[in-house]
Motif scaffolding. Structure first.
Motif, PDB file in Angstrom:
ATOM      1  N   ASN A  85     -21.095 -20.251  64.394  1.00  0.00           N
ATOM      2  CA  ASN A  85     -20.429 -20.698  62.928  1.00  0.00           C
ATOM      3  C   ASN A  85     -20.099 -19.864  61.513  1.00  0.00           C
ATOM      4  O   ASN A  85     -20.572 -18.733  61.630  1.00  0.00           O
ATOM      5  CB  ASN A  85     -22.102 -21.315  62.623  1.00  0.00           C
ATOM      6  N   SER A  86     -19.174 -20.289  60.838  1.00  0.00           N
ATOM      7  CA  SER A  86     -18.867 -19.427  60.503  1.00  0.00           C
ATOM      8  C   SER A  86     -19.105 -19.006  58.908  1.00  0.00           C
ATOM      9  O   SER A  86     -19.976 -19.501  58.346  1.00  0.00           O
ATOM     10  CB  SER A  86     -17.184 -19.911  59.315  1.00  0.00           C
ATOM     11  N   LEU A  87     -19.832 -17.815  58.798  1.00  0.00           N
ATOM     12  CA  LEU A  87     -20.731 -17.216  57.604  1.00  0.00           C
ATOM     13  C   LEU A  87     -19.725 -18.296  56.335  1.00  0.00           C
ATOM     14  O   LEU A  87     -20.160 -18.810  55.603  1.00  0.00           O
ATOM     15  CB  LEU A  87     -21.484 -16.135  57.929  1.00  0.00           C
ATOM     16  N   ALA A  88     -18.448 -17.629  55.951  1.00  0.00           N
ATOM     17  CA  ALA A  88     -18.012 -17.978  54.462  1.00  0.00           C
ATOM     18  C   ALA A  88     -17.705 -18.832  54.658  1.00  0.00           C
ATOM     19  O   ALA A  88     -17.858 -20.184  53.575  1.00  0.00           O
ATOM     20  CB  ALA A  88     -16.487 -17.007  54.919  1.00  0.00           C
ATOM     21  N   SER A  89     -17.761 -20.448  55.720  1.00  0.00           N
ATOM     22  CA  SER A  89     -17.152 -21.913  55.769  1.00  0.00           C
ATOM     23  C   SER A  89     -18.452 -22.121  55.557  1.00  0.00           C
ATOM     24  O   SER A  89     -18.779 -22.836  54.487  1.00  0.00           O
ATOM     25  CB  SER A  89     -17.004 -22.363  57.062  1.00  0.00           C
ATOM     26  N   LEU A  90     -20.073 -22.274  55.631  1.00  0.00           N
ATOM     27  CA  LEU A  90     -21.729 -21.672  55.440  1.00  0.00           C
ATOM     28  C   LEU A  90     -21.501 -21.835  53.569  1.00  0.00           C
ATOM     29  O   LEU A  90     -22.373 -23.055  52.989  1.00  0.00           O
ATOM     30  CB  LEU A  90     -22.504 -22.077  56.477  1.00  0.00           C
ATOM     31  N   THR A 144     -18.813 -22.161  52.342  1.00  0.00           N
ATOM     32  CA  THR A 144     -17.977 -22.464  50.769  1.00  0.00           C
ATOM     33  C   THR A 144     -19.008 -24.008  50.771  1.00  0.00           C
ATOM     34  O   THR A 144     -18.562 -24.642  49.455  1.00  0.00           O
ATOM     35  CB  THR A 144     -16.963 -22.609  51.285  1.00  0.00           C
ATOM     36  N   ASN A 145     -19.319 -24.295  51.695  1.00  0.00           N
ATOM     37  CA  ASN A 145     -19.768 -25.598  51.899  1.00  0.00           C
ATOM     38  C   ASN A 145     -20.793 -26.303  51.533  1.00  0.00           C
ATOM     39  O   ASN A 145     -21.024 -27.462  51.774  1.00  0.00           O
ATOM     40  CB  ASN A 145     -19.229 -26.245  52.985  1.00  0.00           C
ATOM     41  N   LEU A 146     -22.117 -25.951  52.064  1.00  0.00           N
ATOM     42  CA  LEU A 146     -23.223 -25.869  51.036  1.00  0.00           C
ATOM     43  C   LEU A 146     -24.092 -25.802  49.870  1.00  0.00           C
ATOM     44  O   LEU A 146     -22.939 -25.287  49.243  1.00  0.00           O
ATOM     45  CB  LEU A 146     -24.496 -24.811  52.114  1.00  0.00           C
ATOM     46  N   SER A 147     -24.284 -26.643  49.307  1.00  0.00           N
ATOM     47  CA  SER A 147     -24.486 -26.944  48.462  1.00  0.00           C
ATOM     48  C   SER A 147     -25.836 -25.767  47.976  1.00  0.00           C
ATOM     49  O   SER A 147     -26.306 -24.966  48.776  1.00  0.00           O
ATOM     50  CB  SER A 147     -25.352 -28.112  47.384  1.00  0.00           C
ATOM     51  N   ALA A 148     -25.552 -25.632  46.859  1.00  0.00           N
ATOM     52  CA  ALA A 148     -26.946 -24.395  45.651  1.00  0.00           C
ATOM     53  C   ALA A 148     -27.969 -25.019  46.553  1.00  0.00           C
ATOM     54  O   ALA A 148     -28.638 -24.145  46.602  1.00  0.00           O
ATOM     55  CB  ALA A 148     -26.368 -24.918  44.573  1.00  0.00           C
ATOM     56  N   PRO A 149     -28.703 -25.746  46.061  1.00  0.00           N
ATOM     57  CA  PRO A 149     -30.322 -26.025  47.058  1.00  0.00           C
ATOM     58  C   PRO A 149     -30.153 -25.092  47.881  1.00  0.00           C
ATOM     59  O   PRO A 149     -31.138 -24.796  48.416  1.00  0.00           O
ATOM     60  CB  PRO A 149     -30.096 -27.613  46.829  1.00  0.00           C
ATOM     61  N   VAL A 150     -29.443 -25.755  48.858  1.00  0.00           N
ATOM     62  CA  VAL A 150     -29.375 -25.235  50.606  1.00  0.00           C
ATOM     63  C   VAL A 150     -29.394 -23.684  50.674  1.00  0.00           C
ATOM     64  O   VAL A 150     -29.753 -23.215  50.591  1.00  0.00           O
ATOM     65  CB  VAL A 150     -28.616 -26.051  51.145  1.00  0.00           C
ATOM     66  N   LEU A 151     -28.125 -23.370  49.804  1.00  0.00           N
ATOM     67  CA  LEU A 151     -27.816 -21.826  49.909  1.00  0.00           C
ATOM     68  C   LEU A 151     -29.131 -21.182  49.518  1.00  0.00           C
ATOM     69  O   LEU A 151     -28.988 -20.106  49.860  1.00  0.00           O
ATOM     70  CB  LEU A 151     -26.661 -21.691  48.741  1.00  0.00           C
ATOM     71  N   ARG A 152     -30.060 -21.677  48.215  1.00  0.00           N
ATOM     72  CA  ARG A 152     -30.798 -21.004  48.169  1.00  0.00           C
ATOM     73  C   ARG A 152     -31.842 -20.283  48.811  1.00  0.00           C
ATOM     74  O   ARG A 152     -32.826 -19.196  48.145  1.00  0.00           O
ATOM     75  CB  ARG A 152     -30.921 -21.686  46.442  1.00  0.00           C
ATOM     76  N   GLN A 153     -31.760 -21.561  49.674  1.00  0.00           N
ATOM     77  CA  GLN A 153     -33.144 -21.202  50.706  1.00  0.00           C
ATOM     78  C   GLN A 153     -32.372 -20.366  52.287  1.00  0.00           C
ATOM     79  O   GLN A 153     -33.045 -19.720  52.859  1.00  0.00           O
ATOM     80  CB  GLN A 153     -33.644 -22.722  51.846  1.00  0.00           C
ATOM     81  N   LEU A 154     -31.391 -19.896  51.713  1.00  0.00           N
ATOM     82  CA  LEU A 154     -30.274 -19.510  52.801  1.00  0.00           C
ATOM     83  C   LEU A 154     -29.943 -17.814  51.937  1.00  0.00           C
ATOM     84  O   LEU A 154     -28.209 -17.754  52.250  1.00  0.00           O
ATOM     85  CB  LEU A 154     -29.345 -19.948  53.289  1.00  0.00           C
ATOM     86  N   GLY A 155     -30.442 -17.399  52.057  1.00  0.00           N
ATOM     87  CA  GLY A 155     -30.250 -16.301  50.722  1.00  0.00           C
ATOM     88  C   GLY A 155     -29.047 -15.095  52.463  1.00  0.00           C
ATOM     89  O   GLY A 155     -28.560 -14.896  51.198  1.00  0.00           O
ATOM     90  N   TYR A 156     -29.552 -14.857  53.338  1.00  0.00           N
ATOM     91  CA  TYR A 156     -29.427 -14.159  53.975  1.00  0.00           C
ATOM     92  C   TYR A 156     -27.794 -14.651  54.404  1.00  0.00           C
ATOM     93  O   TYR A 156     -27.169 -13.484  54.744  1.00  0.00           O
ATOM     94  CB  TYR A 156     -30.639 -13.476  55.312  1.00  0.00           C
ATOM     95  N   ILE A 157     -27.668 -15.691  55.014  1.00  0.00           N
ATOM     96  CA  ILE A 157     -26.508 -16.532  55.021  1.00  0.00           C
ATOM     97  C   ILE A 157     -25.136 -15.939  53.721  1.00  0.00           C
ATOM     98  O   ILE A 157     -23.984 -15.202  54.110  1.00  0.00           O
ATOM     99  CB  ILE A 157     -26.670 -17.666  55.271  1.00  0.00           C
ATOM    100  N   GLU A 158     -25.902 -16.634  53.291  1.00  0.00           N
ATOM    101  CA  GLU A 158     -25.309 -16.459  51.973  1.00  0.00           C
ATOM    102  C   GLU A 158     -24.822 -14.650  51.336  1.00  0.00           C
ATOM    103  O   GLU A 158     -23.531 -14.641  51.582  1.00  0.00           O
ATOM    104  CB  GLU A 158     -25.869 -16.717  50.614  1.00  0.00           C
ATOM    105  N   SER A 159     -25.657 -13.882  51.539  1.00  0.00           N
ATOM    106  CA  SER A 159     -25.194 -12.331  50.637  1.00  0.00           C
ATOM    107  C   SER A 159     -24.666 -11.971  52.346  1.00  0.00           C
ATOM    108  O   SER A 159     -23.230 -10.977  51.910  1.00  0.00           O
ATOM    109  CB  SER A 159     -26.702 -11.638  51.520  1.00  0.00           C
ATOM    110  N   ALA A 160     -24.771 -12.364  53.558  1.00  0.00           N
ATOM    111  CA  ALA A 160     -23.567 -12.109  54.665  1.00  0.00           C
ATOM    112  C   ALA A 160     -22.818 -12.193  54.836  1.00  0.00           C
ATOM    113  O   ALA A 160     -21.190 -11.134  55.239  1.00  0.00           O
ATOM    114  CB  ALA A 160     -24.375 -11.956  56.115  1.00  0.00           C
TER     115      ALA A 160
END
Length: 289
Positions: A201-206, A208-224
């Motif tokens: 899965n494209s980390l950049a796509s994730l 961009t497309n996931l909402s802020a509440p979800v990304l707050r729980q996926l911090g390592y995806i967002e940072s990577a």
């Protein structure tokens, strides 16, 4: 309820997988053998179909570029290991069979200038291939074993993510988002990230497309996603008119060539160990539980 990285995927296969495996009648010895042979034949058909497409050569070409860059820093130009997370069941899914074929093709140096199409890009000494998914059936495990793949225990595999020898190809085809996040957390160091090539899965796509509440729980995806580079974008692997679209959509080839000093520590001190809030069913689904 809150769920930590140590008990998430391992205890929570998706509901459809749980139902399917619970109600499947256990086959007799002859029936099981016949089922495995059918699965193996179907996989080989998908493997041949994929080999006739431009995808394997495209991946091989880009992997050679990455190897060349790694070699400049003194690293091996061959994978010492490869892990596959979230493949699904090749017995039950054509997409899973195609994804397995792509994983195997990515471990072959088909662009070798020497013309040896069977030359592996795995290291010659003790290569390790590991696949983990609670959806695997006995026939899936038999197929993977025939390909030289060790099937990991989903209840204890997380502790092994950071122990795989480098360089490592991480194949994460449509893996649940929290599994990707956990994998990144387990390998959150400059040397570990630099030694990984991600095909999934494209980390950049994730990001961009996931909402802020979800990304707050996926911090390592967002940072990577801030420091990864896509060598092959998802759009070049499959488009909507492609027969492989459902198997390969949003899958890209990614790696981490440059990570600024201090970035790793700052992220880890800010995020700590992942903890997931599964109280909201919609958030739970987006996280991948």
């Amino acid at each position: 309820s809150r769920r930590s990285s140590s008990d998430g995927w391992q205890q929570q296969p998706c509901r459809s997988q749980t139902r399917r495996r619970r109600h499947r009648k256990k086959p007799g010895a002859d029936e099981a053998t016949n089922l495995y042979q059918r699965v193996k034949m179907r996989f080989e058909e998908e493997q041949q179909l994929l080999s006739n497409s431009p995808l394997p050569a495209k991946l091989s070409k880009e992997l050679q570029k990455i190897f060349a860059s790694l070699q400049l820093s003194g690293a091996s130009i061959k994978f010492a290991s490869s892990i596959c997370l979230g493949l699904g069941s090749p017995t039950d899914s054509r997409d899973a069979r195609l994804q397995l074929a792509l994983w195997m093709s990515a471990l072959k140096d088909e662009a070798s200038e020497a013309g040896d199409s069977d030359k592996d890009v795995l290291a010659a000494s003790a290569p390790l291939l590991l696949a983990v998914d609670p959806a695997f059936t006995p026939e899936d495990e038999q197929l993977l074993s025939s390909l030289g793949v060790t099937v990991g225990d989903p209840t204890s595999a997380a502790s092994r993510y950071s122990a795989l020898p480098l360089p490592c190809l991480a194949f994460l085809p449509h893996a649940p988002n929290f599994v990707i996040n956990n994998f990144l957390y387990e390998n959150w160091s400059k040397s570990r990230l630099h030694g990984h090539v991600l095909l999934g899965n494209s980390l950049a796509s994730l990001r961009t497309n996931l909402s802020a509440p979800v990304l707050r729980q996926l911090g390592y995806i967002e940072s990577a996603a801030e420091v990864c580079v896509e060598a092959v974008s998802s759009s070049s692997l499959a488009n909507r008119a492609d027969e492989f679209f459902t198997a390969f959509n949003d899958i890209s080839l990614q790696w981490f060539p440059k990570i600024e000093k201090g970035f790793i520590g700052e992220v880890e001190s800010s995020l700590g160990e992942p903890v997931y809030d599964c109280a909201d069913d919609r958030l739970k689904d987006l996280l991948g539980f």
